[in-house]
Scaffold this motif. Structure first.
Motif, PDB file in Angstrom:
ATOM      1  N   PRO A 181      -2.636  -5.926  -2.787  1.00 23.82           N
ATOM      2  CA  PRO A 181      -2.532  -5.454  -1.401  1.00 23.82           C
ATOM      3  C   PRO A 181      -1.672  -6.292  -0.469  1.00 23.82           C
ATOM      4  O   PRO A 181      -1.110  -5.759   0.495  1.00 23.82           O
ATOM      5  CB  PRO A 181      -3.992  -5.435  -0.929  1.00 23.82           C
ATOM      6  N   TRP A 229      -2.406   5.195   7.066  1.00 25.16           N
ATOM      7  CA  TRP A 229      -3.813   5.187   6.654  1.00 25.16           C
ATOM      8  C   TRP A 229      -4.644   6.147   7.503  1.00 25.16           C
ATOM      9  O   TRP A 229      -5.540   6.819   6.983  1.00 25.16           O
ATOM     10  CB  TRP A 229      -4.383   3.771   6.736  1.00 25.16           C
ATOM     11  N   TRP A 239       0.809  -1.224   0.000  1.00 22.15           N
ATOM     12  CA  TRP A 239       0.000   0.000   0.000  1.00 22.15           C
ATOM     13  C   TRP A 239       0.838   1.268   0.000  1.00 22.15           C
ATOM     14  O   TRP A 239       0.332   2.364  -0.217  1.00 22.15           O
ATOM     15  CB  TRP A 239      -0.908   0.043   1.236  1.00 22.15           C
ATOM     16  N   ASP A 246      -5.620   0.092  11.513  1.00 20.80           N
ATOM     17  CA  ASP A 246      -5.074   0.410  10.193  1.00 20.80           C
ATOM     18  C   ASP A 246      -5.661  -0.513   9.126  1.00 20.80           C
ATOM     19  O   ASP A 246      -5.990  -0.076   8.011  1.00 20.80           O
ATOM     20  CB  ASP A 246      -3.549   0.258  10.196  1.00 20.80           C
ATOM     21  N   TYR A 247      -5.781  -1.805   9.465  1.00 19.49           N
ATOM     22  CA  TYR A 247      -6.334  -2.764   8.501  1.00 19.49           C
ATOM     23  C   TYR A 247      -7.756  -2.393   8.099  1.00 19.49           C
ATOM     24  O   TYR A 247      -8.149  -2.553   6.936  1.00 19.49           O
ATOM     25  CB  TYR A 247      -6.321  -4.177   9.088  1.00 19.49           C
ATOM     26  N   TRP A 289      -7.424   0.365   5.512  1.00 17.97           N
ATOM     27  CA  TRP A 289      -6.770  -0.184   4.314  1.00 17.97           C
ATOM     28  C   TRP A 289      -7.736  -1.072   3.540  1.00 17.97           C
ATOM     29  O   TRP A 289      -7.908  -0.919   2.310  1.00 17.97           O
ATOM     30  CB  TRP A 289      -5.532  -0.953   4.776  1.00 17.97           C
ATOM     31  N   GLY A 317       1.707   1.289   9.048  1.00 17.91           N
ATOM     32  CA  GLY A 317       0.270   1.223   8.825  1.00 17.91           C
ATOM     33  C   GLY A 317      -0.475   2.453   9.280  1.00 17.91           C
ATOM     34  O   GLY A 317      -1.586   2.737   8.804  1.00 17.91           O
TER      35      GLY A 317
END
Length: 509
Positions: free
Chosen positions: A305, A281, A247, A362-363, A366, A278
């Motif tokens: 990704p 984001w 990313w 963060d995930y 994302w 991360g």
């Protein structure tokens, strides 16, 4: 006939010598059979285009090509349009009865580094390849290997000729140079060596511009892991990048200022780098991000990704205790994962609950933007980047598919990402779909992966059947370029390698 320019002729002797040396180093590895005519009958088919399962169908393969896909039982059901069967009076050399089983295209892993050693310890040359095939991966893009482009091109050729047990290999070469002139010269040389694309990391803008221009001239697509640098995703679009890995560079394109890292942050300290990466984001502006992904889509940029490779950041204990490590991870692999300042991706010296919570958040951001990218027409693919951060070849590819389902994609979409979308990125027009005229890259399994993607793991999954817990799933056959591999037998060979290596492991490991 290709016209060779004078400069190419001057380079050729050295290049050919290197290629011959690399080819000579390839061990003679066993392979599966390819049949003049193979019939797979009574199968339920997931064709890789995102359309629903159909069947039962019969699939006829001549050599390495699907020549027909027809209904196993003729009916008057509307909409069941298939080509005429190619069986005729010609008897198949082999019949696979797939009654109750599922056929789908072989999986394409577009971020799979070929590695013949880990932690400085050599591994069997066929270890990684057999793990990939056992998990249904029939094609990989190697986005740059420490083994060197000569070696990877030689293995790609050996695989294409079916002289080794390995997936189809699309070899990319890393470009890391000091000047624009160096970039142009190196890219010309890499083209002659047989590279099918380029992998670019951190470079200053003038070098990036030269790479982009020369790559276009040589018709070599660029994949980039932008990391943290001057160049971000919008710059990459201008340079002609075809795929953005992970990313990096995407949230930076949508930030109102520089990254808000702690004052003590040092990018070259991997604990710092991965602890805070991360968080970019959270720092990105949503309105600007929307424009960034629209620009990527408009210029045909694929987003690969690789969710799974960073999963340890959000749950380290899970990553360290994956069930397949016991039987399928060589001691060298487990040593590679241990914290070390000398090995990439081995940075868990001081990993906290706060780090994991931040990465889970963060995930969420994302994954939402990858889902939005696809919803607007962007091409999303499946890549593993295994061999680092507690991720094992083959198994991580399937885990990536699971995590794409977690991101909000339906299993049919995930399988499309892992098959026809990958073929689109790699410019393989007759791969990734179960269809007449397409290459016979297929997997056959005894359970429905749309119900449970875990069925794709080489180990299958424990499931209750008739009051008893049984192991269900696991790929039964992997068919690569028409060559039929017994996937459980490949898995057994890997288990034997691991057992032997453990018996010979140095004391203390």
């Amino acid at each position: 006939m290709m016209t060779v320019r004078p400069r190419a002729r001057r380079l050729a002797p050295g290049l050919f010598a290197a290629a011959l040396a690399a080819a000579a180093a390839i061990p003679a590895l066993a392979q599966g059979p390819r049949y003049e005519r193979l019939l797979i009958k009574n199968a339920y088919v997931i064709d890789g285009t995102g359309t629903p399962t159909r069947g039962p169908l019969d699939i006829v393969i001549d050599g390495n090509t699907i020549v027909s896909v027809t209904a196993s039982v003729r009916t008057e059901a509307g909409g069941s349009s298939f080509g005429a069967s190619a069986i005729g009076d010609r008897k198949p050399d082999r019949v696979i009865d797939a009654t109750g089983m599922y056929v789908m295209p072989g999986i394409i892993d577009v971020h799979s580094h070929i590695q013949f050693s880990r932690a400085g310890i050599a591994m069997p040359k066929d270890y990684e390849f057999k793990l990939l095939l056992a998990n249904g991966i029939t094609t990989i893009r190697d986005p740059g290997s420490l083994e060197g482009i000569d070696t990877i091109v030689a293995y790609a050729k050996a695989s294409a000729e079916n002289r080794i047990t390995a997936p189809t290999i699309v070899p990319y070469a890393v470009v890391q140079v000091n000047t624009p002139a160096d970039a142009r010269a190196l890219i010309k040389q890499l083209k002659l060596k047989g590279a099918k694309g380029l992998k670019v990391f951190i470079e200053p803008p003038d070098v990036w511009a030269a790479i982009g221009e020369e790559a276009r001239a040589q018709d070599l697509p660029i994949a980039t892991d932008l990391k943290v640098q001057q160049t971000h995703a919008l710059d990459a679009v201008r340079y002609g990048v075809r795929s953005i890995e992970h990313w990096y560079g995407i949230p930076e394109s949508a930030m109102p200022g520089p990254q808000a890292f702690p004052a003590t942050y040092n990018y070259d300290n991997e604990l710092d780098r991965f602890r805070w990466a991360g968080d970019l984001w959270r720092q990105a502006d949503s309105a600007r991000l929307s424009g960034v992904i629209d620009t990527m889509i408009a210029h045909g940029v694929t987003w690969d990704p690789t969710f799974a490779i960073y999963e340890a950041n959000r749950d380290l204990q899970r990553a360290q205790t994956q069930p397949w490590f016991a039987d399928y991870a060589l001691p060298a692999m487990m040593m590679q994962f241990e914290p070390s300042t000398s090995r990439h991706g081995s940075y868990f010296f001081d990993w906290t609950t706060a780090d994991e919570v931040r990465w889970r958040n963060d995930y969420r951001i994302w994954m939402r933007w990858v889902r939005e990218f696809a919803a607007r027409g962007g091409n999303v693919t499946v890549g593993s980047d295994a061999g680092f951060i507690y991720e094992l070849y083959g198994f991580t590819t399937i885990r990536e598919m699971e995590m794409q389902q977690e991101a909000g994609f339906e299993p049919l979409e995930v399988i499309q990402h892992a098959t026809s979308n990958g073929a689109k990125l790699l410019r393989l027009p007759n791969t990734g779909v179960v269809r007449q005229g397409y290459k016979a890259d297929l997997i056959i399994l005894d359970a429905n992966p749309l119900y449970n993607l875990k069925y794709l793991y080489a180990t299958g999954v424990q499931q209750e059947v008739g009051g008893k817990m049984v192991r269900k799933g696991g790929v039964k056959y992997t068919i690569k370029d028409g060559v039929v591999f017994d996937a459980p037998a490949l898995a057994a060979e890997v288990r034997a390698m691991v057992a032997a290596a453990k018996g010979a492991a140095p004391a203390g490991h």
